[in-house]
Motif scaffolding. Structure first.
Motif, mmCIF file in Angstrom:
data_model
loop_
_atom_site.group_PDB
_atom_site.id
_atom_site.type_symbol
_atom_site.label_atom_id
_atom_site.label_comp_id
_atom_site.label_asym_id
_atom_site.label_seq_id
_atom_site.Cartn_x
_atom_site.Cartn_y
_atom_site.Cartn_z
ATOM 1 N N ASP A 29 0.815 -1.223 0.000
ATOM 2 C CA ASP A 29 0.000 0.000 0.000
ATOM 3 C C ASP A 29 0.845 1.269 0.000
ATOM 4 O OD1 ASP A 29 -2.433 -1.231 -0.166
ATOM 5 O OD2 ASP A 29 -2.829 -1.203 1.993
ATOM 6 N N GLN A 30 2.119 1.157 0.367
ATOM 7 C CA GLN A 30 2.996 2.324 0.317
ATOM 8 C C GLN A 30 3.178 2.824 -1.119
ATOM 9 O OE1 GLN A 30 5.870 0.076 3.090
ATOM 10 N NE2 GLN A 30 6.541 2.195 3.338
ATOM 11 N N ALA A 31 2.940 1.949 -2.085
ATOM 12 C CA ALA A 31 3.085 2.322 -3.497
ATOM 13 C C ALA A 31 1.750 2.459 -4.213
ATOM 14 C CB ALA A 31 3.938 1.276 -4.219
ATOM 15 N N ARG A 32 0.674 2.325 -3.494
ATOM 16 C CA ARG A 32 -0.635 2.326 -4.144
ATOM 17 C C ARG A 32 -0.872 3.637 -4.892
ATOM 18 N NH1 ARG A 32 -4.870 -0.866 -4.027
ATOM 19 N NH2 ARG A 32 -3.947 -2.095 -2.311
ATOM 20 N N GLY A 33 -1.197 3.505 -6.175
ATOM 21 C CA GLY A 33 -1.505 4.659 -7.010
ATOM 22 C C GLY A 33 -0.315 5.541 -7.356
ATOM 23 N N LYS A 34 0.898 5.117 -7.037
ATOM 24 C CA LYS A 34 2.085 5.935 -7.274
ATOM 25 C C LYS A 34 2.914 5.364 -8.428
ATOM 26 C CE LYS A 34 2.427 7.233 -2.376
ATOM 27 N NZ LYS A 34 3.269 7.186 -1.147
ATOM 28 N N ARG A 35 3.484 6.263 -9.207
ATOM 29 C CA ARG A 35 4.425 5.862 -10.258
ATOM 30 C C ARG A 35 5.727 5.476 -9.563
ATOM 31 N NH1 ARG A 35 3.815 11.446 -13.396
ATOM 32 N NH2 ARG A 35 4.017 12.043 -11.184
ATOM 33 N N THR A 36 6.058 4.185 -9.647
ATOM 34 C CA THR A 36 7.071 3.622 -8.757
ATOM 35 C C THR A 36 8.241 3.024 -9.533
ATOM 36 O OG1 THR A 36 5.365 3.112 -7.111
ATOM 37 C CG2 THR A 36 7.472 1.964 -6.900
ATOM 38 N N LEU A 37 9.440 3.288 -9.035
ATOM 39 C CA LEU A 37 10.663 2.672 -9.542
ATOM 40 C C LEU A 37 11.349 1.956 -8.383
ATOM 41 C CD1 LEU A 37 13.010 2.321 -11.678
ATOM 42 C CD2 LEU A 37 13.944 4.460 -10.739
ATOM 43 N N VAL A 38 11.655 0.677 -8.569
ATOM 44 C CA VAL A 38 12.454 -0.077 -7.612
ATOM 45 C C VAL A 38 13.860 -0.182 -8.176
ATOM 46 C CG1 VAL A 38 12.769 -2.250 -6.376
ATOM 47 C CG2 VAL A 38 10.456 -1.399 -6.823
ATOM 48 N N VAL A 39 14.839 0.309 -7.437
ATOM 49 C CA VAL A 39 16.224 0.328 -7.895
ATOM 50 C C VAL A 39 16.981 -0.829 -7.245
ATOM 51 C CG1 VAL A 39 18.374 1.656 -8.009
ATOM 52 C CG2 VAL A 39 16.165 2.826 -8.180
ATOM 53 N N GLY A 40 17.437 -1.767 -8.082
ATOM 54 C CA GLY A 40 18.160 -2.925 -7.568
ATOM 55 C C GLY A 40 17.389 -4.200 -7.801
ATOM 56 N N ASN A 41 18.041 -5.175 -8.435
ATOM 57 C CA ASN A 41 17.335 -6.401 -8.803
ATOM 58 C C ASN A 41 17.830 -7.615 -8.032
ATOM 59 O OD1 ASN A 41 19.630 -5.890 -10.872
ATOM 60 N ND2 ASN A 41 19.294 -8.101 -11.007
ATOM 61 N N GLY A 42 18.304 -7.376 -6.799
ATOM 62 C CA GLY A 42 18.599 -8.495 -5.917
ATOM 63 C C GLY A 42 17.306 -9.092 -5.373
ATOM 64 N N PRO A 43 17.408 -10.038 -4.437
ATOM 65 C CA PRO A 43 16.193 -10.679 -3.908
ATOM 66 C C PRO A 43 15.179 -9.688 -3.357
ATOM 67 C CG PRO A 43 18.128 -11.923 -3.273
ATOM 68 C CD PRO A 43 18.632 -10.669 -3.924
ATOM 69 N N SER A 44 15.624 -8.673 -2.593
ATOM 70 C CA SER A 44 14.677 -7.713 -2.028
ATOM 71 C C SER A 44 14.034 -6.869 -3.125
ATOM 72 C CB SER A 44 15.377 -6.798 -1.014
ATOM 73 O OG SER A 44 15.808 -7.518 0.105
ATOM 74 N N GLY A 45 14.854 -6.398 -4.063
ATOM 75 C CA GLY A 45 14.317 -5.557 -5.125
ATOM 76 C C GLY A 45 13.284 -6.264 -5.973
ATOM 77 N N THR A 46 13.561 -7.499 -6.353
ATOM 78 C CA THR A 46 12.606 -8.227 -7.182
ATOM 79 C C THR A 46 11.348 -8.580 -6.396
ATOM 80 O OG1 THR A 46 13.923 -10.220 -6.718
ATOM 81 C CG2 THR A 46 14.263 -9.143 -8.832
ATOM 82 N N ASP A 47 11.519 -8.964 -5.125
ATOM 83 C CA ASP A 47 10.346 -9.256 -4.294
ATOM 84 C C ASP A 47 9.446 -8.030 -4.164
ATOM 85 O OD1 ASP A 47 11.032 -11.862 -3.858
ATOM 86 O OD2 ASP A 47 11.801 -11.568 -1.832
ATOM 87 N N ILE A 48 10.050 -6.876 -3.907
ATOM 88 C CA ILE A 48 9.266 -5.659 -3.712
ATOM 89 C C ILE A 48 8.592 -5.239 -5.007
ATOM 90 C CG2 ILE A 48 9.441 -3.191 -3.189
ATOM 91 C CD1 ILE A 48 11.654 -3.931 -1.176
ATOM 92 N N ALA A 49 9.304 -5.332 -6.118
ATOM 93 C CA ALA A 49 8.711 -4.968 -7.409
ATOM 94 C C ALA A 49 7.491 -5.833 -7.715
ATOM 95 C CB ALA A 49 9.750 -5.103 -8.520
ATOM 96 N N VAL A 50 7.602 -7.122 -7.433
ATOM 97 C CA VAL A 50 6.454 -8.017 -7.653
ATOM 98 C C VAL A 50 5.307 -7.645 -6.714
ATOM 99 C CG1 VAL A 50 5.662 -10.404 -7.405
ATOM 100 C CG2 VAL A 50 7.841 -9.924 -8.534
ATOM 101 N N ALA A 51 5.627 -7.328 -5.465
ATOM 102 C CA ALA A 51 4.596 -7.042 -4.474
ATOM 103 C C ALA A 51 3.811 -5.779 -4.806
ATOM 104 C CB ALA A 51 5.218 -6.917 -3.087
ATOM 105 N N VAL A 52 4.485 -4.755 -5.345
ATOM 106 C CA VAL A 52 3.810 -3.467 -5.559
ATOM 107 C C VAL A 52 3.297 -3.286 -6.979
ATOM 108 C CG1 VAL A 52 5.284 -2.429 -3.800
ATOM 109 C CG2 VAL A 52 5.887 -2.147 -6.200
ATOM 110 N N GLY A 53 3.699 -4.158 -7.914
ATOM 111 C CA GLY A 53 3.346 -3.952 -9.309
ATOM 112 C C GLY A 53 1.861 -3.788 -9.569
#
Length: 403
Positions: A159-183
């Motif tokens: 919900d921290q990214a809800r409705g926001k134009r979002t960029l996740v910087v970094g494609n390690g485990p945390s970055g990919t997990d977060i990108a999937v979660a907020v997409g």
């Protein structure tokens, strides 16, 4: 007189394992943490996070994971497991004590300055890990950006990214997990995932078995056969181009392997869109390395950590420049010396020695996050540290020598 023979700093998994090993070695010790909450990092992670390491090597002595948790438990499940295990073991852990400085004294003791005052110990184990010292990249224009910039440590819920134009910087485990979660909830139904060097897309179950199952099979084989098996199963991966991402140049140590279908599905569905890394920011967004520009409301920096010990250890430390390690090694208990910003260790008497090079009485637990996985490695490191501390104290005549 010293407050105790050994001080353990940190009550996360590394500190908990250190305390358990010290007790088994019959040593007098104290465990302190600046938080009042046990393993506070694991209590505050985003709910979709699962362990990258399997249950086979992540369990603590005497307590199995419940079967219904599956092979890869969630972070929340793991936190409850830690709390219950510590209660069963009745480990003496003191919270609310912050460490300001740890330095050697002329008499061979270690002086520790905390929020409670100044005390001395014969040995110290920094077990504060890497997840409370977040590192942000220095990208031009970040201070001009009118949107919000978070480090992955501060991400708690999609919900921290809800409705926001979002960029996740970094494609390690945390970055990919977060990108999937907020997409799915970000503006437009997708988030950008910034990939600097490349990503290897690998199945979670190569040839139908989890990676750790292949490791368990390999350890029953001769060294050469084990190396062949790990190379064979480790080479299984998807064609990155089929998902619009790219791989890092070979043998650079830069490509981060991602195991599992979640990112693949999000890429297929357009909920995660790959992008080059940001070269500079302005008030409205970021110009990427390929010259393209994206408007943004939120940037989540999954850009890693440095060990927390840098904040309180007052010593001259030597560091390794080693950038990566061979994936095919079958000696899973021993990682590179000085990895991830940690100081070099003295390995003259043990190939996985825990003493900091040039500093008697200072030992590290919770350093190697690869191989069989961090939680397994912490048990191994803690046992070695306890053994070496006992030998050190005996040599210094602080403990009675064995008959």
């Amino acid at each position: 007189m010293p407050t105790a023979d050994v001080l353990v700093i940190g009550s996360g998994p590394a500190g908990i394992n250190a305390a358990y090993a010290l007790r088994r070695a019959g040593l007098e010790f104290r465990v302190i943490d600046r938080s009042q909450t046990l393993a506070v990092t694991w209590n505050s992670l985003y709910p979709s996070l699962r362990l990258n390491t399997s249950r086979f090597f992540s369990e603590l002595p005497g307590r199995k994971f419940p079967l219904h948790w599956g092979i890869h438990p969630t972070a929340k499940q793991y936190y409850r497991y830690l709390v219950e295990w510590v209660a069963d073991q009745r480990l003496p852990i003191e919270g609310g004590i912050e460490v300001y400085r740890v330095a050697p004294r002329q008499d061979g003791l270690w002086q520790v300055e905390t929020s409670e005052g100044i005390e001395t110990y014969r040995a110290v184990i920094p077990a504060t890990g890497v997840f409370n010292n977040p590192q942000l990249p220095d990208i031009p224009g970040m201070e001009r950006f009118d949107g919000e910039i978070l480090h992955s440590r501060d991400f708690r819920h999609p919900d921290q990214a809800r409705g926001k134009r979002t960029l996740v910087v970094g494609n390690g485990p945390s970055g990919t997990d977060i990108a999937v979660a907020v997409g799915a909830v970000a503006a437009g139904g997708f988030t950008w995932l910034s990939i600097r060097s490349g990503v290897d897309l690998r199945p979670r179950y190569p040839y139908g078995l989890p990676r750790h199952a292949w490791m368990m099979l390999g350890e029953r084989l001769p060294e050469r056969a084990c190396v062949w098996l790990q190379r064979k199963t480790g080479a299984v991966k998807y064609n990155a181009g089929d998902f619009g991402v790219w791989e890092a140049p070979p043998r650079t140590g830069a490509g981060t392997g991602y195991r599992g279908p979640e990112l693949l599905n999000a890429l297929r569905q357009g909920q995660v869109k790959p992008a080059r890394h940001p070269a500079r920011f302005d008030a409205d967004g970021a110009t990427l390395a390929d010259g393209s520009y994206i408007e943004l409301d939120l940037v989540i920096m999954a850009t890693g950590f440095l060990p927390v010990l840098h904040q309180y250890l007052d010593i001259d430390m030597q560091y390794s420049t080693e950038m990566f390690y061979p994936e095919t090694s079958c000696d899973w208990d021993i990682g590179p010396n000085g990895i991830r910003g940690w100081p070099l260790r003295d390995v003259s008497e043990h190939p996985n020695g825990r003493g900091v090079l040039g500093h008697e009485g200072l030992y590290l637990v919770g350093v190697f996050y690869k191989g069989r996985g961090a939680f397994y490695n912490m048990r191994v490191e803690a046992a070695i540290a306890a053994e070496q501390i006992k030998a050190f104290l005996t040599q210094r005549a602080f403990l009675a020598r064995a008959a």
